[in-house]
Motif scaffolding. Sequence first.
Motif, PDB file in Angstrom:
ATOM      1  N   GLY A   1       0.847  -1.092   0.093  1.00 39.28           N
ATOM      2  CA  GLY A   1      -0.207   0.081   0.092  1.00 39.28           C
ATOM      3  C   GLY A   1       0.885   1.175  -0.120  1.00 39.28           C
ATOM      4  O   GLY A   1       0.555   2.373  -0.533  1.00 39.28           O
ATOM      5  N   LYS A   2       1.836   1.213   0.726  1.00 34.77           N
ATOM      6  CA  LYS A   2       3.071   2.314   0.703  1.00 34.77           C
ATOM      7  C   LYS A   2       3.474   2.509  -0.868  1.00 34.77           C
ATOM      8  O   LYS A   2       3.527   3.536  -1.246  1.00 34.77           O
ATOM      9  CB  LYS A   2       4.274   2.002   1.704  1.00 34.77           C
ATOM     10  N   GLN A   3       3.562   1.494  -1.545  1.00 37.66           N
ATOM     11  CA  GLN A   3       3.983   1.533  -3.095  1.00 37.66           C
ATOM     12  C   GLN A   3       2.962   2.384  -3.726  1.00 37.66           C
ATOM     13  O   GLN A   3       3.265   2.994  -4.916  1.00 37.66           O
ATOM     14  CB  GLN A   3       4.484   0.482  -3.546  1.00 37.66           C
ATOM     15  N   ALA A   4       1.654   1.874  -3.434  1.00 36.12           N
ATOM     16  CA  ALA A   4       0.616   2.455  -4.342  1.00 36.12           C
ATOM     17  C   ALA A   4       0.471   3.875  -3.943  1.00 36.12           C
ATOM     18  O   ALA A   4       0.207   4.697  -4.689  1.00 36.12           O
ATOM     19  CB  ALA A   4      -0.542   1.512  -3.960  1.00 36.12           C
ATOM     20  N   TRP A   5       0.518   4.250  -2.631  1.00 36.79           N
ATOM     21  CA  TRP A   5       0.359   5.440  -2.296  1.00 36.79           C
ATOM     22  C   TRP A   5       1.266   6.455  -2.764  1.00 36.79           C
ATOM     23  O   TRP A   5       1.352   7.515  -3.197  1.00 36.79           O
ATOM     24  CB  TRP A   5       0.554   5.752  -0.574  1.00 36.79           C
ATOM     25  N   ARG A   6       2.596   5.893  -3.163  1.00 37.72           N
ATOM     26  CA  ARG A   6       3.660   6.741  -3.855  1.00 37.72           C
ATOM     27  C   ARG A   6       2.974   6.842  -5.170  1.00 37.72           C
ATOM     28  O   ARG A   6       3.493   7.984  -5.710  1.00 37.72           O
ATOM     29  CB  ARG A   6       5.098   5.911  -3.809  1.00 37.72           C
ATOM     30  N   LEU A   7       2.517   5.947  -5.868  1.00 37.43           N
ATOM     31  CA  LEU A   7       2.324   6.540  -7.281  1.00 37.43           C
ATOM     32  C   LEU A   7       1.033   7.371  -7.159  1.00 37.43           C
ATOM     33  O   LEU A   7       0.912   8.198  -8.126  1.00 37.43           O
ATOM     34  CB  LEU A   7       1.549   4.928  -7.884  1.00 37.43           C
ATOM     35  N   ILE A   8       0.110   7.482  -6.141  1.00 35.55           N
ATOM     36  CA  ILE A   8      -0.934   8.606  -6.091  1.00 35.55           C
ATOM     37  C   ILE A   8      -0.252   9.951  -5.561  1.00 35.55           C
ATOM     38  O   ILE A   8      -0.634  10.991  -6.277  1.00 35.55           O
ATOM     39  CB  ILE A   8      -1.869   8.211  -4.917  1.00 35.55           C
ATOM     40  N   THR A   9       0.565   9.891  -4.642  1.00 34.35           N
ATOM     41  CA  THR A   9       1.196  11.130  -4.307  1.00 34.35           C
ATOM     42  C   THR A   9       2.277  11.797  -5.046  1.00 34.35           C
ATOM     43  O   THR A   9       2.553  12.713  -4.736  1.00 34.35           O
ATOM     44  CB  THR A   9       1.549  11.148  -2.761  1.00 34.35           C
ATOM     45  N   ASN A  10       3.188  10.805  -5.832  1.00 37.41           N
ATOM     46  CA  ASN A  10       4.091  11.475  -6.639  1.00 37.41           C
ATOM     47  C   ASN A  10       3.708  11.022  -8.236  1.00 37.41           C
ATOM     48  O   ASN A  10       4.649  10.250  -8.591  1.00 37.41           O
ATOM     49  CB  ASN A  10       5.491  10.835  -6.254  1.00 37.41           C
TER      50      ASN A  10
ATOM     51  N   HIS B   1     -21.758   4.183   2.331  1.00 37.81           N
ATOM     52  CA  HIS B   1     -21.959   4.998   1.362  1.00 37.81           C
ATOM     53  C   HIS B   1     -20.942   6.504   1.376  1.00 37.81           C
ATOM     54  O   HIS B   1     -21.578   7.328   1.735  1.00 37.81           O
ATOM     55  CB  HIS B   1     -23.402   5.194   0.740  1.00 37.81           C
ATOM     56  N   PRO B   2     -19.787   6.232   1.013  1.00 33.85           N
ATOM     57  CA  PRO B   2     -18.980   7.606   1.005  1.00 33.85           C
ATOM     58  C   PRO B   2     -19.171   8.550   0.069  1.00 33.85           C
ATOM     59  O   PRO B   2     -18.368   9.627  -0.057  1.00 33.85           O
ATOM     60  CB  PRO B   2     -17.648   7.146   1.296  1.00 33.85           C
ATOM     61  N   TYR B   3     -19.901   8.272  -0.894  1.00 37.82           N
ATOM     62  CA  TYR B   3     -20.119   9.208  -2.010  1.00 37.82           C
ATOM     63  C   TYR B   3     -21.146  10.149  -1.761  1.00 37.82           C
ATOM     64  O   TYR B   3     -22.403   9.845  -1.506  1.00 37.82           O
ATOM     65  CB  TYR B   3     -20.315   8.415  -3.194  1.00 37.82           C
ATOM     66  N   ILE B   4     -21.106  11.307  -2.432  1.00 38.32           N
ATOM     67  CA  ILE B   4     -21.938  12.402  -2.640  1.00 38.32           C
ATOM     68  C   ILE B   4     -23.009  12.074  -3.874  1.00 38.32           C
ATOM     69  O   ILE B   4     -22.407  11.685  -4.911  1.00 38.32           O
ATOM     70  CB  ILE B   4     -21.670  13.677  -2.797  1.00 38.32           C
TER      71      ILE B   4
ATOM     72  N   LEU C   1      -5.964   1.103   0.408  1.00 34.58           N
ATOM     73  CA  LEU C   1      -5.984   2.439   0.295  1.00 34.58           C
ATOM     74  C   LEU C   1      -7.625   3.051   0.267  1.00 34.58           C
ATOM     75  O   LEU C   1      -7.624   4.082   0.553  1.00 34.58           O
ATOM     76  CB  LEU C   1      -5.314   2.894  -0.838  1.00 34.58           C
ATOM     77  N   LEU C   2      -8.283   2.279  -0.733  1.00 30.35           N
ATOM     78  CA  LEU C   2      -9.610   2.791  -0.940  1.00 30.35           C
ATOM     79  C   LEU C   2     -10.663   2.840   0.375  1.00 30.35           C
ATOM     80  O   LEU C   2     -11.485   3.483   0.669  1.00 30.35           O
ATOM     81  CB  LEU C   2     -10.472   2.001  -1.957  1.00 30.35           C
ATOM     82  N   ASP C   3     -10.236   2.111   1.284  1.00 28.00           N
ATOM     83  CA  ASP C   3     -10.863   2.100   2.618  1.00 28.00           C
ATOM     84  C   ASP C   3     -10.497   3.276   3.461  1.00 28.00           C
ATOM     85  O   ASP C   3     -11.312   3.728   4.475  1.00 28.00           O
ATOM     86  CB  ASP C   3     -10.545   0.800   3.430  1.00 28.00           C
ATOM     87  N   GLY C   4      -9.513   3.693   3.320  1.00 25.59           N
ATOM     88  CA  GLY C   4      -8.980   5.124   4.216  1.00 25.59           C
ATOM     89  C   GLY C   4      -8.590   6.331   3.371  1.00 25.59           C
ATOM     90  O   GLY C   4      -8.703   7.377   3.999  1.00 25.59           O
TER      91      GLY C   4
ATOM     92  N   LEU D   1      -6.935   5.239  -8.231  1.00 31.26           N
ATOM     93  CA  LEU D   1      -7.932   4.496  -7.449  1.00 31.26           C
ATOM     94  C   LEU D   1      -9.163   3.852  -8.372  1.00 31.26           C
ATOM     95  O   LEU D   1      -9.782   3.046  -7.993  1.00 31.26           O
ATOM     96  CB  LEU D   1      -8.517   5.731  -6.572  1.00 31.26           C
ATOM     97  N   GLN D   2      -9.100   4.272  -9.599  1.00 30.58           N
ATOM     98  CA  GLN D   2     -10.130   3.785 -10.394  1.00 30.58           C
ATOM     99  C   GLN D   2      -9.420   2.802 -11.497  1.00 30.58           C
ATOM    100  O   GLN D   2     -10.102   2.344 -12.425  1.00 30.58           O
ATOM    101  CB  GLN D   2     -10.727   4.610 -11.519  1.00 30.58           C
ATOM    102  N   ALA D   3      -7.975   2.419 -11.513  1.00 28.45           N
ATOM    103  CA  ALA D   3      -7.107   1.564 -12.259  1.00 28.45           C
ATOM    104  C   ALA D   3      -7.863   0.144 -12.078  1.00 28.45           C
ATOM    105  O   ALA D   3      -8.076  -0.218 -11.059  1.00 28.45           O
ATOM    106  CB  ALA D   3      -5.725   1.604 -11.913  1.00 28.45           C
TER     107      ALA D   3
END
Length: 175
Positions: free
Chosen positions: A85-94, A163-166, A136-139, A114-116
């Motif tokens: 998840g740390k590796q995935a987070w790096r793809l999102i933040t960098n 349901h976390p969506y508007i 990652l999607l959970d948090g 996140l939609q990949a």
Amino acid sequence: MSRSGKELLVKSVAQTLPAYAMNVFLLPNKINNDIEKALTKFWWNSNPNQKSKINWMSWTRMEKHKSAGGMGFRNFRDFNIAMLGKQAWRLITNPSTLVARLYKAKYYATSDFLQAKLGHNPSFIWWIILEAKNLLLDGVRWRVGNEKSIKILDQPWLLLTDHPYITSDSQALQD
């Protein structure tokens, strides 16, 4: 060896040795179970000449935090997913790094991480990184930054777990 000495040895050596491999690869459950069996055997058998002893506490309970009645040992599967998840987070933040741009071009060119999806003929590393996407999607939640990439209806904004969506029919919120 005393119990505190065994605890220190298990936490500082046996649980940290596979950390590098867990950072890059998803270890099979069999390997995780074998490591946990070896640690359990080491923990409960104080005399190497004796064949087996009674395990007074399950490894699952020993993995709990000390305040919850456990010993605070790592759950190898959860730790492995967290490292990925740390590796995935790096793809999102960098997103400007070479690896992030390469994966974006190959696997999620028209969306974000996140939609990949897994895609056609994925690499082994991409398949492994996607294993941690659900963690990652959970948090993960949006924080408003420069207003350029905000998708109000497509992202989980609310802290509700069911349901976390508007939901809205307003055209102003589209795109």
